[in-house]
Design a protein around this motif. Structure first.
Motif, short mmCIF file in Angstrom:
data_model
loop_
_atom_site.label_atom_id
_atom_site.label_comp_id
_atom_site.label_asym_id
_atom_site.label_seq_id
_atom_site.Cartn_x
_atom_site.Cartn_y
_atom_site.Cartn_z
N SER A 29 3.14 33.32 15.42
CA SER A 29 3.18 32.47 16.62
C SER A 29 2.59 31.09 16.31
O SER A 29 3.13 30.07 16.72
N ILE A 46 13.98 32.31 25.17
CA ILE A 46 14.90 33.45 25.19
C ILE A 46 15.01 33.96 26.62
O ILE A 46 14.00 34.25 27.27
N GLY A 48 16.65 36.79 29.09
CA GLY A 48 17.26 38.12 29.13
C GLY A 48 18.34 38.18 30.20
O GLY A 48 18.34 37.40 31.15
N LYS B 14 19.41 37.31 25.52
CA LYS B 14 19.18 38.64 24.96
C LYS B 14 19.67 39.66 25.97
O LYS B 14 19.26 39.63 27.13
N THR B 21 13.06 48.09 30.71
CA THR B 21 12.89 47.35 29.46
C THR B 21 12.76 45.85 29.72
O THR B 21 11.99 45.15 29.05
N GLU B 24 9.20 45.23 30.82
CA GLU B 24 8.29 45.27 29.67
C GLU B 24 8.42 43.99 28.83
O GLU B 24 7.42 43.45 28.35
N ALA B 25 9.66 43.51 28.67
CA ALA B 25 9.89 42.30 27.86
C ALA B 25 9.26 41.08 28.51
O ALA B 25 8.78 40.18 27.82
N SER B 28 5.35 41.53 28.06
CA SER B 28 4.92 41.31 26.67
C SER B 28 5.28 39.91 26.16
O SER B 28 5.02 39.60 25.01
N LYS B 29 5.92 39.11 27.01
CA LYS B 29 6.32 37.74 26.67
C LYS B 29 7.37 37.67 25.56
O LYS B 29 7.48 36.68 24.85
N GLU B 30 8.12 38.76 25.42
CA GLU B 30 9.21 38.77 24.46
C GLU B 30 10.32 37.82 24.93
O GLU B 30 11.00 37.20 24.12
N ILE B 31 10.48 37.72 26.24
CA ILE B 31 11.46 36.79 26.81
C ILE B 31 10.74 35.87 27.79
O ILE B 31 9.70 36.23 28.36
N ARG B 169 8.63 33.36 33.60
CA ARG B 169 7.21 33.74 33.56
C ARG B 169 6.35 32.59 34.08
O ARG B 169 6.61 31.42 33.80
#
Lengths: 53, 291
Positions: A29, A46, A48, B14, B21, B24-25, B28-31, B169
């Protein structure tokens, strides 16, 4: 004596910084943030999606 | 195809296949954000997930579909029937309850069953359900393949219907506001471009069919043109009046665990007037450099 205290404080600051990166931030990061700051990499977001409603 | 904005930022998508899911993403700040069902966004905020609705994905673009030769001709004929919905958290579920209220039907008069949207058309075709309500292109699928008819488009029963919303977010809103603004401006410009010319819609159908939806271009062209106002990509600002109505209905039927105030889950500060935004592009570029 002052020099030893200064070196000690410097080492302590480095230790805390490294620990913070390791535990809270993550090296990948940090590398990414630096790359964006230096213009080597573009900012990325990104998004979703579920292809259905 | 260009993968970055005029300003140079990269926006990538994505694909997810289930809501847990996605949740969760986000946590967890994945997206950074997600296109999500409007009532689900409210429930995520009620659950303490720090996100905000910043824009809409589209307006309308949902249909109630029944068998082509079925004797169902209006909403009252759905009494006692099995109708598929995408999710209990979908605004399509809330619309069905709103319609039952309007037609004076008790909530148990229609058997609503959750089914993944891609399975709706085949379930209707095989007779395991009597109809379905879903976002496009799955409503059009039954029409184009010749076994279903659209009983109602949302534009005719709940004009300016909201299905998916763009959530981001909270930490991104606080710390990378310019990036979020750039994304919202891009969505707004794309919507304006889509709605200003039918040829633009046909271009978009060709490109998205191949690169994003993996559906037939003809199906997407049908969605975007028959009729032209079947789905709209302007008027995408999150308006409190619209969301309050959804929230109250969702709470009433037990989809939301508590009432959620608009300011808790929405941030409309990124919305800019469309006349300040323009793509300055006529046709979409194709691979190989052709138009």
């Amino acid at each position: 004596m002052k020099g030893k205290v200064g070196i000690g404080m410097l080492l302590w600051a480095i230790l805390i910084t490294v620990s913070h990166i390791q535990l809270n931030l993550g090296w990948s990061s940090l590398r990414k943030e630096v790359a964006i700051m230096t213009g080597e990499q573009r900012e990325e977001l990104i998004i979703g999606f579920l292809p259905v409603t | 195809m260009t993968k970055h904005s005029d300003e140079g930022s990269l926006f990538s998508s994505k694909k997810f296949t289930d809501w847990p899911t996605v949740k969760e993403a986000l946590i967890s700040k994945e997206i950074g954000g997600v296109f999500i069902l409007a009532p689900l966004a409210m429930q995520l905020v009620a659950d303490g997930v720090p996100i905000k609705v910043v824009y809409l994905g589209h307006r309308d673009g949902t249909g109630i579909v029944v068998g082509k030769d079925s004797p169902i001709n209006d909403f009252g004929d759905l009494r006692g029937k099995v109708i598929a919905i995408p999710s209990r958290y979908a605004n399509q579920n809330i619309l069905m309850h709103k319609m039952m209220d309007e037609w004076g039907m008790p909530y148990d008069s229609i058997d609503l069953r959750e089914l993944p949207p891609p399975e709706h058309p085949i379930a209707l075709q095989t007779g395991s359900i009597d109809g379905y309500i879903v976002g496009e292109p799955f409503a059009a699928k039954a029409e184009v393949d010749g076994f279903g008819k659209v009983l109602y488009h949302t534009k005719d029963i709940w004009p300016e219907f909201i299905s998916c919303v763009m959530v981001v977010r909270q930490d991104l809103i606080d710390e990378r506001r310019e990036l979020v603004q750039e994304m919202i401006d891009g969505i707004a410009k794309s919507g304006k471009w889509l709605d200003e010319d039918m040829q633009h819609r046909m271009d978009a159908a060709e490109v998205t069919a191949k690169h994003y939806y993996f559906q037939s271009p003809e199906l997407l062209k049908h969605v975007l043109s028959k009729p032209e106002d079947r789905v709209k990509y302007t008027n995408l600002a999150p308006l409190q009046e619209d969301f309050d109505e959804i929230m109250e209905l969702a709470f009433k039927i037990g989809v939301l665990s508590r009432r959620v105030a608009f300011k808790e889950y929405a941030d409309d500060s990124f919305v800019r007037p469309l006349d300040q935004l323009d793509w300055g592009m006529d046709r979409l570029p194709r691979e190989g450099g052709g138009q």
